[in-house]
Design a protein around this motif. Structure first.
Motif, PDB file in Angstrom:
ATOM      1  N   LEU A  19      78.119 121.112  53.628  1.00  0.00           N
ATOM      2  CA  LEU A  19      77.102 121.186  52.770  1.00  0.00           C
ATOM      3  C   LEU A  19      76.098 122.423  53.571  1.00  0.00           C
ATOM      4  CD1 LEU A  19      75.514 120.128  50.449  1.00  0.00           C
ATOM      5  CD2 LEU A  19      74.304 118.646  51.927  1.00  0.00           C
ATOM      6  N   CYS A  20      75.932 121.948  55.039  1.00  0.00           N
ATOM      7  CA  CYS A  20      74.981 122.927  55.352  1.00  0.00           C
ATOM      8  C   CYS A  20      75.530 124.513  55.733  1.00  0.00           C
ATOM      9  CB  CYS A  20      74.656 122.573  57.021  1.00  0.00           C
ATOM     10  SG  CYS A  20      73.597 121.034  56.763  1.00  0.00           S
ATOM     11  N   SER A  21      76.847 124.679  55.419  1.00  0.00           N
ATOM     12  CA  SER A  21      77.673 125.845  55.570  1.00  0.00           C
ATOM     13  C   SER A  21      77.530 126.610  54.592  1.00  0.00           C
ATOM     14  CB  SER A  21      78.674 125.940  56.247  1.00  0.00           C
ATOM     15  OG  SER A  21      79.854 125.403  55.196  1.00  0.00           O
ATOM     16  N   LEU A  22      76.944 125.929  53.301  1.00  0.00           N
ATOM     17  CA  LEU A  22      77.136 126.680  51.966  1.00  0.00           C
ATOM     18  C   LEU A  22      76.078 127.940  51.754  1.00  0.00           C
ATOM     19  CD1 LEU A  22      77.797 123.655  49.699  1.00  0.00           C
ATOM     20  CD2 LEU A  22      79.528 125.477  50.366  1.00  0.00           C
ATOM     21  N   GLY A  78      59.131 135.166  41.200  1.00  0.00           N
ATOM     22  CA  GLY A  78      60.005 135.863  40.426  1.00  0.00           C
ATOM     23  C   GLY A  78      61.324 135.619  40.464  1.00  0.00           C
ATOM     24  N   LYS A  79      62.195 136.738  40.835  1.00  0.00           N
ATOM     25  CA  LYS A  79      63.656 136.858  41.105  1.00  0.00           C
ATOM     26  C   LYS A  79      63.856 136.581  42.553  1.00  0.00           C
ATOM     27  CE  LYS A  79      64.743 138.551  36.631  1.00  0.00           C
ATOM     28  NZ  LYS A  79      65.683 139.722  35.908  1.00  0.00           N
ATOM     29  N   GLY A  80      62.923 136.205  43.493  1.00  0.00           N
ATOM     30  CA  GLY A  80      63.108 136.266  44.765  1.00  0.00           C
ATOM     31  C   GLY A  80      62.689 137.544  45.406  1.00  0.00           C
ATOM     32  N   MET A  81      61.909 138.328  44.859  1.00  0.00           N
ATOM     33  CA  MET A  81      61.383 139.677  45.468  1.00  0.00           C
ATOM     34  C   MET A  81      60.233 139.630  46.327  1.00  0.00           C
ATOM     35  SD  MET A  81      63.986 141.506  44.471  1.00  0.00           S
ATOM     36  CE  MET A  81      63.356 143.255  45.094  1.00  0.00           C
ATOM     37  N   HIS A  82      59.311 138.711  45.798  1.00  0.00           N
ATOM     38  CA  HIS A  82      58.065 138.638  46.355  1.00  0.00           C
ATOM     39  C   HIS A  82      57.901 137.279  47.449  1.00  0.00           C
ATOM     40  CE1 HIS A  82      57.338 142.246  44.175  1.00  0.00           C
ATOM     41  NE2 HIS A  82      57.380 141.690  42.751  1.00  0.00           N
ATOM     42  N   ALA A  83      57.758 137.587  48.694  1.00  0.00           N
ATOM     43  CA  ALA A  83      57.680 136.477  49.415  1.00  0.00           C
ATOM     44  C   ALA A  83      56.232 135.616  49.172  1.00  0.00           C
ATOM     45  CB  ALA A  83      57.807 136.720  50.736  1.00  0.00           C
ATOM     46  N   LYS A  84      56.090 134.275  49.440  1.00  0.00           N
ATOM     47  CA  LYS A  84      54.986 133.568  49.106  1.00  0.00           C
ATOM     48  C   LYS A  84      54.553 133.035  50.353  1.00  0.00           C
ATOM     49  CE  LYS A  84      54.894 131.176  45.514  1.00  0.00           C
ATOM     50  NZ  LYS A  84      55.087 129.904  44.481  1.00  0.00           N
ATOM     51  N   SER A  85      53.402 132.851  50.518  1.00  0.00           N
ATOM     52  CA  SER A  85      52.841 132.140  52.110  1.00  0.00           C
ATOM     53  C   SER A  85      52.700 130.434  51.578  1.00  0.00           C
ATOM     54  CB  SER A  85      51.648 132.628  52.512  1.00  0.00           C
ATOM     55  OG  SER A  85      50.535 132.638  51.401  1.00  0.00           O
ATOM     56  N   THR A  86      52.641 130.042  50.323  1.00  0.00           N
ATOM     57  CA  THR A  86      52.566 128.772  50.180  1.00  0.00           C
ATOM     58  C   THR A  86      53.798 127.899  50.262  1.00  0.00           C
ATOM     59  OG1 THR A  86      52.915 129.061  47.906  1.00  0.00           O
ATOM     60  CG2 THR A  86      50.744 129.063  48.407  1.00  0.00           C
ATOM     61  N   PRO A  87      54.015 126.591  50.742  1.00  0.00           N
ATOM     62  CA  PRO A  87      55.127 125.923  50.840  1.00  0.00           C
ATOM     63  C   PRO A  87      55.893 125.450  49.597  1.00  0.00           C
ATOM     64  CG  PRO A  87      53.111 124.525  51.278  1.00  0.00           C
ATOM     65  CD  PRO A  87      52.847 125.736  50.893  1.00  0.00           C
ATOM     66  N   LEU A  88      57.277 125.495  49.710  1.00  0.00           N
ATOM     67  CA  LEU A  88      57.971 124.759  48.638  1.00  0.00           C
ATOM     68  C   LEU A  88      57.513 123.396  48.281  1.00  0.00           C
ATOM     69  CD1 LEU A  88      61.395 125.699  49.665  1.00  0.00           C
ATOM     70  CD2 LEU A  88      60.315 126.969  48.026  1.00  0.00           C
ATOM     71  N   THR A  89      57.544 123.133  46.919  1.00  0.00           N
ATOM     72  CA  THR A  89      57.110 121.980  46.479  1.00  0.00           C
ATOM     73  C   THR A  89      58.319 120.937  46.804  1.00  0.00           C
ATOM     74  OG1 THR A  89      58.014 122.337  44.320  1.00  0.00           O
ATOM     75  CG2 THR A  89      55.784 122.652  44.887  1.00  0.00           C
ATOM     76  N   SER A  90      57.940 119.507  46.861  1.00  0.00           N
ATOM     77  CA  SER A  90      59.150 118.678  46.776  1.00  0.00           C
ATOM     78  C   SER A  90      60.057 118.712  45.807  1.00  0.00           C
ATOM     79  CB  SER A  90      58.454 117.319  46.921  1.00  0.00           C
ATOM     80  OG  SER A  90      57.590 117.018  47.734  1.00  0.00           O
ATOM     81  N   VAL A  91      59.759 119.210  44.560  1.00  0.00           N
ATOM     82  CA  VAL A  91      60.704 119.027  43.384  1.00  0.00           C
ATOM     83  C   VAL A  91      61.593 120.454  43.775  1.00  0.00           C
ATOM     84  CG1 VAL A  91      60.782 119.905  41.075  1.00  0.00           C
ATOM     85  CG2 VAL A  91      59.107 118.353  41.677  1.00  0.00           C
ATOM     86  N   SER A  92      61.140 121.452  44.241  1.00  0.00           N
ATOM     87  CA  SER A  92      61.959 122.685  44.421  1.00  0.00           C
ATOM     88  C   SER A  92      62.961 122.367  45.556  1.00  0.00           C
ATOM     89  CB  SER A  92      60.943 124.059  44.970  1.00  0.00           C
ATOM     90  OG  SER A  92      60.112 124.142  44.043  1.00  0.00           O
ATOM     91  N   ILE A  93      62.552 121.503  46.735  1.00  0.00           N
ATOM     92  CA  ILE A  93      63.353 121.496  47.517  1.00  0.00           C
ATOM     93  C   ILE A  93      64.440 120.381  47.259  1.00  0.00           C
ATOM     94  CG2 ILE A  93      63.791 120.072  49.815  1.00  0.00           C
ATOM     95  CD1 ILE A  93      60.969 121.172  50.656  1.00  0.00           C
ATOM     96  N   TRP A  94      64.053 119.513  46.228  1.00  0.00           N
ATOM     97  CA  TRP A  94      65.079 118.759  45.792  1.00  0.00           C
ATOM     98  C   TRP A  94      66.211 119.490  44.698  1.00  0.00           C
ATOM     99  CZ3 TRP A  94      68.068 114.749  45.881  1.00  0.00           C
ATOM    100  CH2 TRP A  94      68.608 114.145  44.776  1.00  0.00           C
ATOM    101  N   ARG A  95      65.616 120.310  44.066  1.00  0.00           N
ATOM    102  CA  ARG A  95      66.633 121.155  43.467  1.00  0.00           C
ATOM    103  C   ARG A  95      67.656 121.987  44.078  1.00  0.00           C
ATOM    104  NH1 ARG A  95      62.009 123.410  39.216  1.00  0.00           N
ATOM    105  NH2 ARG A  95      61.872 121.749  37.552  1.00  0.00           N
ATOM    106  N   ILE A  96      67.142 122.424  45.226  1.00  0.00           N
ATOM    107  CA  ILE A  96      68.042 123.444  46.255  1.00  0.00           C
ATOM    108  C   ILE A  96      68.894 122.476  46.845  1.00  0.00           C
ATOM    109  CG2 ILE A  96      67.815 124.408  48.607  1.00  0.00           C
ATOM    110  CD1 ILE A  96      64.923 125.345  47.846  1.00  0.00           C
ATOM    111  N   VAL A  97      68.540 121.340  47.398  1.00  0.00           N
ATOM    112  CA  VAL A  97      69.551 120.245  47.789  1.00  0.00           C
ATOM    113  C   VAL A  97      70.483 120.045  46.829  1.00  0.00           C
ATOM    114  CG1 VAL A  97      69.993 117.951  48.720  1.00  0.00           C
ATOM    115  CG2 VAL A  97      67.917 119.432  49.515  1.00  0.00           C
ATOM    116  N   SER A 137      71.532 121.762  44.069  1.00  0.00           N
ATOM    117  CA  SER A 137      72.385 122.785  43.900  1.00  0.00           C
ATOM    118  C   SER A 137      73.381 122.897  44.870  1.00  0.00           C
ATOM    119  CB  SER A 137      71.599 124.039  43.799  1.00  0.00           C
ATOM    120  OG  SER A 137      70.945 124.262  45.137  1.00  0.00           O
ATOM    121  N   TYR A 138      73.330 122.788  46.038  1.00  0.00           N
ATOM    122  CA  TYR A 138      74.526 122.856  47.151  1.00  0.00           C
ATOM    123  C   TYR A 138      75.107 121.637  47.055  1.00  0.00           C
ATOM    124  CZ  TYR A 138      71.913 126.954  49.225  1.00  0.00           C
ATOM    125  OH  TYR A 138      71.515 128.302  49.439  1.00  0.00           O
TER     126      TYR A 138
END
Length: 234
Positions: free
Chosen positions: A118-121, A209-228, A230-231
């Motif tokens: 999982l971590c290598s994906l 947007g489409k990953g073009m502009h970096a943000k300084s605010t942290p990811l939300t718990s919902v966003s992290i859950w979606r990332i996990v 997806s992998y």
């Protein structure tokens, strides 16, 4: 009596759950006299198993709530002595017997080999891939809750003579606790922080947007859950 007799012994969030479960039990019992009989709890168990689609874990949790209330009710003199023991003798449902009702996304064990896969994906040639690699390695080695990971700051990561650690103050903690951090996770975090385009005290930040502009605010718990997830699907 009602769930107020548990005040001070359980968290407010748990109190709401107890109130909901006890209300359902009282609705089934129909009268206070029936509610304080262990046989009613046994019949309620059969009702939940045959006339609802509730998972076995949910049914057992609801039964445990009623048992806890009866135990406290006896302690405070609301029911006759021996009532709590009678309720404890009523066993819950067997998980195996109702396993077909368990949720598709219920927790499952992950072997070390599966975790490494999982971590290598993540694609380490992309910014988000570098971030996600650090995110997954951190979760795998530290055991942090999603909300703790979302608000993790650079100053909480410590390098010691014994290895690497993360200093955490959870929502139910009164003082900081130390969680382990693997060398892979530490190195992945440092690599990510070196290449990300945003300046932030938080470790895991996102993009507009489409990953073009970096943000300084942290990811939300919902966003992290979606990332996990997806992998995990991969």
């Amino acid at each position: 009596f009602d769930t107020a007799i548990l005040a001070g012994s359980i968290a407010p969030s748990s109190m709401k759950m107890y109130a909901r479960d006890f209300r359902d039990y009282l609705t089934y019992a129909t009268t206070p006299e029936m509610a304080v009989q262990a046989s009613t709890l046994a019949r309620w168990r059969t009702h939940l198993a045959t006339n609802t689609e509730l998972s076995p874990n949910t049914i057992n949790r609801m039964m445990s709530a009623v048992k806890r209330l009866m135990d406290e009710a006896e302690t405070q003199g609301y029911v006759v002595k021996g009532t709590a023991e009678d309720f404890k003798r009523v066993h819950g449902v067997k998980v195996e017997a109702l396993k077909y009702r368990q949720k598709v996304n219920a927790r499952v064990r992950i072997s070390p080999e599966e975790m490494r896969t999982l971590c290598s994906l993540p694609d380490l040639l992309t910014f988000t891939g570098m971030r996600d690699s650090a995110l997954l390695h951190t979760l795998a080695s530290s055991g942090l809750r999603i909300d703790e990971l979302a608000t993790l700051k650079q100053g909480q990561v410590q390098a010691t003579s014994a290895g690497y650690q993360v200093s955490i103050m959870g929502k139910n903690d009164r003082e900081y606790r130390l969680a382990p951090l693997s060398p892979e996770a530490y190195n992945a975090i440092q690599s990510w922080l070196k290449i990300r385009q945003a300046i932030s005290e938080y470790i895991f930040t996102g993009y507009d947007g489409k990953g073009m502009h970096a943000k300084s605010t942290p990811l939300t718990s919902v966003s992290i859950w979606r990332i996990v997830r997806s992998y995990a699907v991969q």
